[in-house]
Enzyme design. Structure first.
Site, PDB file in Angstrom:
ATOM      1  N   LYS A 174       0.842  -1.208   0.000  1.00 17.28           N
ATOM      2  CA  LYS A 174       0.000   0.000   0.000  1.00 17.28           C
ATOM      3  C   LYS A 174       0.872   1.251   0.000  1.00 17.28           C
ATOM      4  O   LYS A 174       1.741   1.401   0.844  1.00 17.28           O
ATOM      5  CB  LYS A 174      -0.922  -0.034   1.215  1.00 17.28           C
ATOM      6  CG  LYS A 174      -1.881  -1.225   1.182  1.00 17.28           C
ATOM      7  CD  LYS A 174      -2.646  -1.393   2.463  1.00 17.28           C
ATOM      8  CE  LYS A 174      -1.783  -1.952   3.564  1.00 17.28           C
ATOM      9  NZ  LYS A 174      -2.528  -2.200   4.814  1.00 17.28           N
ATOM     10  N   THR A 206      -8.656   8.428   9.556  1.00 20.91           N
ATOM     11  CA  THR A 206      -8.068   7.294   8.829  1.00 20.91           C
ATOM     12  C   THR A 206      -7.765   6.127   9.761  1.00 20.91           C
ATOM     13  O   THR A 206      -7.033   5.217   9.398  1.00 20.91           O
ATOM     14  CB  THR A 206      -6.756   7.730   8.144  1.00 20.91           C
ATOM     15  OG1 THR A 206      -5.902   8.305   9.149  1.00 20.91           O
ATOM     16  CG2 THR A 206      -6.996   8.731   7.042  1.00 20.91           C
ATOM     17  N   GLY A 208      -7.836   2.750  11.278  1.00 19.96           N
ATOM     18  CA  GLY A 208      -8.341   1.459  10.813  1.00 19.96           C
ATOM     19  C   GLY A 208      -8.417   1.301   9.312  1.00 19.96           C
ATOM     20  O   GLY A 208      -9.069   0.380   8.823  1.00 19.96           O
ATOM     21  N   THR A 209      -7.728   2.164   8.566  1.00 23.93           N
ATOM     22  CA  THR A 209      -7.777   2.070   7.098  1.00 23.93           C
ATOM     23  C   THR A 209      -7.227   0.734   6.601  1.00 23.93           C
ATOM     24  O   THR A 209      -7.821   0.083   5.728  1.00 23.93           O
ATOM     25  CB  THR A 209      -6.948   3.214   6.467  1.00 23.93           C
ATOM     26  OG1 THR A 209      -7.385   4.431   7.039  1.00 23.93           O
ATOM     27  CG2 THR A 209      -7.127   3.272   4.981  1.00 23.93           C
ATOM     28  N   GLY A 210      -6.084   0.337   7.161  1.00 20.18           N
ATOM     29  CA  GLY A 210      -5.442  -0.916   6.735  1.00 20.18           C
ATOM     30  C   GLY A 210      -6.311  -2.117   7.078  1.00 20.18           C
ATOM     31  O   GLY A 210      -6.494  -3.032   6.261  1.00 20.18           O
ATOM     32  N   CYS A 211      -6.853  -2.110   8.299  1.00 23.98           N
ATOM     33  CA  CYS A 211      -7.722  -3.218   8.741  1.00 23.98           C
ATOM     34  C   CYS A 211      -8.916  -3.335   7.798  1.00 23.98           C
ATOM     35  O   CYS A 211      -9.287  -4.429   7.373  1.00 23.98           O
ATOM     36  CB  CYS A 211      -8.265  -2.958  10.148  1.00 23.98           C
ATOM     37  SG  CYS A 211      -7.016  -2.609  11.375  1.00 23.98           S
TER      38      CYS A 211
HETATM   39  N1  PLP Z   1      -5.328  -3.698  15.086  1.00 19.88           N
HETATM   40  C1  PLP Z   1      -5.568  -3.046  16.236  1.00 19.88           C
HETATM   41  C2  PLP Z   1      -6.107  -3.777  17.416  1.00 19.88           C
HETATM   42  C3  PLP Z   1      -5.288  -1.688  16.305  1.00 19.88           C
HETATM   43  O1  PLP Z   1      -5.527  -1.053  17.455  1.00 19.88           O
HETATM   44  C4  PLP Z   1      -4.761  -1.003  15.173  1.00 19.88           C
HETATM   45  C5  PLP Z   1      -4.477   0.429  15.229  1.00 19.88           C
HETATM   46  O2  PLP Z   1      -4.680   1.093  16.192  1.00 19.88           O
HETATM   47  C6  PLP Z   1      -4.537  -1.717  14.007  1.00 19.88           C
HETATM   48  C7  PLP Z   1      -4.836  -3.055  14.012  1.00 19.88           C
HETATM   49  C8  PLP Z   1      -4.009  -1.085  12.751  1.00 19.88           C
HETATM   50  O3  PLP Z   1      -4.766  -0.027  12.356  1.00 19.88           O
HETATM   51  P1  PLP Z   1      -4.635   0.605  10.897  1.00 19.88           P
HETATM   52  O4  PLP Z   1      -5.583  -0.134  10.026  1.00 19.88           O
HETATM   53  O5  PLP Z   1      -5.050   2.021  11.132  1.00 19.88           O
HETATM   54  O6  PLP Z   1      -3.232   0.451  10.463  1.00 19.88           O
END
Ligand code: PLP
Length: 259
Positions: A174, A206, A208-211
């Site tokens: 990404k 933004t 949790g964007t990656g999740c």
């Molecule tokens: N998983 C958890 C439990 C988190 O708390 C976070 C960010 O705080 C992430 C994954 C990754 O988040 P992002 O999608 O913003 O990179």
């Protein structure tokens, strides 16, 4: 085909914007029944992460065994895994499940707090990468995994290929962290590169964007959609989800998961 089911193996974000909560909301949005195995409890809100507590590996394994036994799933994603013991203990079950597997190599939260210990990086590479249908690193994660700088699109293309040599069938690198007005993601499908370019959307929402992106891809794979189309559709969804973020919280707020 029976109703599609997707499983996330991830950390809990009690503020609901990232982690397994974001994954479940995204699964729902794509019409897929969502299940979650918890790996790490975090204490956080939109202002930052206060605590990160990995669960005992046996507890993670027992959750995973239970839901794989019944009702089972059509696709799985992994998010924050906490430590090497958790990575090592879930790997044999994932190998046995032999399902489409999206590995989001979550290393740190946007606040900089570690969601996977540094020692667990090697376990992640050795145990999970060879099982992955798709690996979805962002640029800082790709740099940490490869131990080399990625400063422009040419280096991102090269990095996606190199990450492919670590075992996953495909890699979506990404590009949102590269400078410029556009964000280009590079997909290495094991044979060739595909570029996905979108206009960057200026936003402080933004979290949790990656999740959300990896969960959307997982949901589409659970429905039997091919990888290329799944990535393209998931990216369009995340762009809409950022552009229409609900403005929740005083810090880095969540996306619009029903976009
Ligand atoms: N998983 C958890 C439990 C988190 O708390 C976070 C960010 O705080 C992430 C994954 C990754 O988040 P992002 O999608 O913003 O990179």
């Amino acid at each position: 085909m029976s109703f599609p089911i997707a499983l996330t193996i991830a950390g809990s974000d009690p503020s609901g914007g990232a982690g397994l909560q974001a994954d479940l909301k995204t699964f729902q949005r794509f019409g897929v029944y969502g299940m979650s195995v918890v790996t790490v409890l975090t204490v956080q809100n939109t202002l930052g992460v206060r605590e990160v507590v990995p669960l005992e590996p046996g507890l993670v394994v027992r959750q995973l065994e239970a839901v794989l036994q019944d009702p089972g799933a059509q696709a799985i994603k992994t998010g924050a895994l906490g430590d090497a013991a958790i990575v090592q203990s879930i790997a044999p079950l994932l190998a046995q499940a032999n399902l489409p597997l999206v590995v989001d190599p979550v290393l740190v939260a946007k606040s900089g707090d570690r969601l996977l210990t540094e020692q667990a990086l090697e376990a992640l590479k050795a145990e999970l990468f060879p099982l992955a249908t798709l690996l979805t690193p962002n640029l800082p994660e790709a740099r940490a995994l490869l131990g080399q700088p990625i400063r422009d699109l040419a280096e991102a293309r090269e990095a996606a290929r190199l990450l492919g040599r670590l075992g996953p069938k495909a890699v979506l690198l990404k590009g949102g962290h590269l400078a410029g007005e556009e964000s280009t993601d590079v997909l290495w499908d094991g044979h060739e590169l595909h570029l996905f370019t979108a206009q960057k959307i200026p936003s402080s929402h933004t979290h949790g964007t990656g999740c959300t992106l990896s969960a959307a891809i997982t949901a589409l794979l659970a429905k039997g959609v091919g990888l290329l189309e799944a990535v393209a559709r998931a990216k369009r969804f995340v762009s809409r989800a950022i552009a229409t973020a609900p403005g929740i919280g005083q810090g880095i707020g969540p996306l619009n998961h029903w976009a």
